[in-house]
Design a protein around this motif. Structure first.
Motif, PDB file in Angstrom:
ATOM      1  N   SER A 177       1.229  -1.212  -0.255  1.00 53.34           N
ATOM      2  CA  SER A 177       0.277  -0.355  -0.193  1.00 53.34           C
ATOM      3  C   SER A 177       0.842   1.233   0.112  1.00 53.34           C
ATOM      4  CB  SER A 177      -0.799  -0.403   1.155  1.00 53.34           C
ATOM      5  OG  SER A 177      -0.438  -0.297   2.505  1.00 53.34           O
ATOM      6  N   GLY A 178       2.275   1.379   1.022  1.00 53.95           N
ATOM      7  CA  GLY A 178       2.906   2.677   0.265  1.00 53.95           C
ATOM      8  C   GLY A 178       4.447   1.923   0.693  1.00 53.95           C
ATOM      9  N   GLU A 192      -0.729  -3.705   2.919  1.00 56.44           N
ATOM     10  CA  GLU A 192      -1.704  -4.069   3.170  1.00 56.44           C
ATOM     11  C   GLU A 192      -2.745  -3.764   4.298  1.00 56.44           C
ATOM     12  OE1 GLU A 192      -4.780  -6.639   0.817  1.00 56.44           O
ATOM     13  OE2 GLU A 192      -4.047  -7.999   0.010  1.00 56.44           O
ATOM     14  N   ALA A 209       0.085  -0.242 -10.847  1.00 55.01           N
ATOM     15  CA  ALA A 209      -0.111   0.698  -9.079  1.00 55.01           C
ATOM     16  C   ALA A 209       1.289   1.285  -8.727  1.00 55.01           C
ATOM     17  CB  ALA A 209      -0.274  -0.865  -9.165  1.00 55.01           C
ATOM     18  N   ALA A 211       1.629   3.805  -9.089  1.00 58.73           N
ATOM     19  CA  ALA A 211       1.686   5.889  -9.065  1.00 58.73           C
ATOM     20  C   ALA A 211       0.334   5.776  -7.527  1.00 58.73           C
ATOM     21  CB  ALA A 211       1.079   6.062 -10.160  1.00 58.73           C
ATOM     22  N   GLN A 212      -0.103   4.521  -7.188  1.00 54.76           N
ATOM     23  CA  GLN A 212      -0.807   5.012  -6.551  1.00 54.76           C
ATOM     24  C   GLN A 212      -0.585   4.670  -4.867  1.00 54.76           C
ATOM     25  OE1 GLN A 212      -2.373   3.367  -8.811  1.00 54.76           O
ATOM     26  NE2 GLN A 212      -3.026   5.386  -9.136  1.00 54.76           N
ATOM     27  N   ALA A 214       1.286   5.308  -1.623  1.00 55.21           N
ATOM     28  CA  ALA A 214       1.553   6.050  -0.061  1.00 55.21           C
ATOM     29  C   ALA A 214       2.334   5.887  -0.189  1.00 55.21           C
ATOM     30  CB  ALA A 214       0.746   6.256   0.867  1.00 55.21           C
ATOM     31  N   ARG A 219       5.664  12.164  -7.865  1.00 56.09           N
ATOM     32  CA  ARG A 219       4.423  11.252  -8.375  1.00 56.09           C
ATOM     33  C   ARG A 219       5.189  10.689 -10.213  1.00 56.09           C
ATOM     34  NH1 ARG A 219       2.454  14.477 -13.393  1.00 56.09           N
ATOM     35  NH2 ARG A 219       3.862  16.106 -14.065  1.00 56.09           N
TER      36      ARG A 219
END
Length: 377
Positions: A177-178, A192, A209, A211-212, A214, A219
């Motif tokens: 997730s990041g 996650e 994925a 780019a998403q 965290a 960017r």
């Protein structure tokens, strides 16, 4: 808390798998994070290792990378031989066909560019083309040969890489997730469930994925470019249908047929940015229509599979590859568009070179992941 590793690779497509294996073979401990590896664009890729016939206008800057990567493929594949999985590597060249006058002109212009860059491409007579590929249809009016183009089966290559990872590395089947980023250094991947996979180096290679995630320090302007791919089964009476990869321009539209050793043919590929992630009826029609112009016997093949996958594109259609200043411990490797399979060995080598502290090679600055940030050239 997850066990600390030298390298955490986020993303189990062909690029991520290649980077993970390159790091393992150089002695690093590696964990790859992906809930379902090798099921995205890798699943649909045709696997052409074709720097010559894949050369496109205004993408000449990629040529050094693509030629380098093609030369690295034999060694890269030999390092996986112990897995016992045949990656489908075939030293078959490409035959490129034209249908009408505009197609001939376009391919002749492309050949001039290819020749300028010392690529091995030559025009051959239609008689010679049909001697090597008897199934070529009567609509073809010109032929060009790219004998140095090769191919690999991406699904089998991914299977070999996964087998190697399972034996000598670690697969974490979870979604990232990041990034664990304190504003100066990335120290691992956040999963996650909120847990952290700590790592000395983290490689972001999860395609669109990425780019998403965290915690990114910049960017990543990625966009989905969809492609429809068909797999056709050749009846026993028609085998082998083709011995070369056959590409063509059919009244300005590109199409290719890649023969596999298992008696199938991969037919592709449309490119569209309409946001439709399903197989396009119009795309299937277009592929079959144009392929029949090149090889009429396509109409007698069995439609075995139709897939659509999104490939990650960037504003300049060049990859996001390298380090991000101010984010120690992080390497980005995504945005490879249609060149993911072709560029896997060189991308893997460059990423591992960077995490080992080797200097950035000349030319790699062009692909800086933060190049689209305000103020960057």
């Amino acid at each position: 808390m997850e066990k600390h590793v030298d390298v955490a690779v986020i993303g189990g497509g062909i690029i991520g798998l290649g980077i993970a294996w390159e790091a393992i073979r150089r002695g690093h401990s590696v964990a790859l994070v992906d809930p379902d590896p090798a099921t995205g664009a890798t699943q649909a890729a045709a696997g052409m290792i074709a720097p010559a016939s894949e050369l496109h206008y205004r993408e000449e800057h990629l040529l050094e990378l693509t030629v380098d990567s093609a030369c690295r493929y034999p060694d890269f594949l030999s390092s996986l031989a112990w897995t016992g999985i045949d990656p489908g590597y075939r030293k078959t060249g490409t035959l490129v066909l034209a249908i009408d006058g505009a197609d001939r002109t376009a391919l002749a212009d492309l050949r001039d560019v290819q020749t300028h860059h010392s690529l091995s491409v030559e025009q051959v007579s239609l008689r010679e083309a049909r001697r090597s590929e008897p199934m070529i249809g009567p609509a073809a009016t010109a032929a060009f040969s790219a004998p140095d183009d090769h191919q690999v089966d991406p699904r089998k290559l991914a299977a070999a890489l996964l087998a190697a990872l399972g034996e000598r590395g670690r697969l974490v089947q979870a979604r990232a997730s990041g990034l664990d980023y304190d504003g100066r250094r990335v120290t691992g991947a956040i999963l996650e469930d909120g847990s952290v996979l700590p790592a000395r180096h983290t490689v972001v290679a999860n395609g669109l994925a990425a780019a998403q995630l965290a915690g990114l320090p910049c960017r990543l302007p990625l966009r989905p470019i969809y492609g429809d791919i068909l797999r056709l089964r050749v009846p026993a009476a028609l085998q082998p249908l083709l011995s070369h990869t056959v590409r063509g321009l059919v009244r300005g539209t590109a199409v290719y047929l890649v023969p596999r050793a298992d008696g199938t043919v991969v037919l592709g590929a449309t490119m569209r940015e309409d946001g439709n992630s399903g197989v396009s009826a119009g795309g299937v029609y277009q592929l079959l229509r144009d392929a029949r112009q090149l090889v009429p016997a396509v109409a007698e093949l069995e439609l075995e599979e139709a897939l659509c996958r999104a490939r990650p594109g960037t504003p300049d259609n060049a990859p996001l590859l390298g380090i991000v200043p101010g984010a120690d411990g992080l390497i980005i490797a995504t945005g490879f568009f249609r060149h993911g399979v072709l560029l896997t060995p060189v991308a893997a080598a460059l990423c591992v070179d960077l995490l080992e502290g080797k200097p950035c090679p000349p030319g790699l600055e062009r692909y800086r992941p933060d190049r689209f940030e305000e103020g960057q050239a």
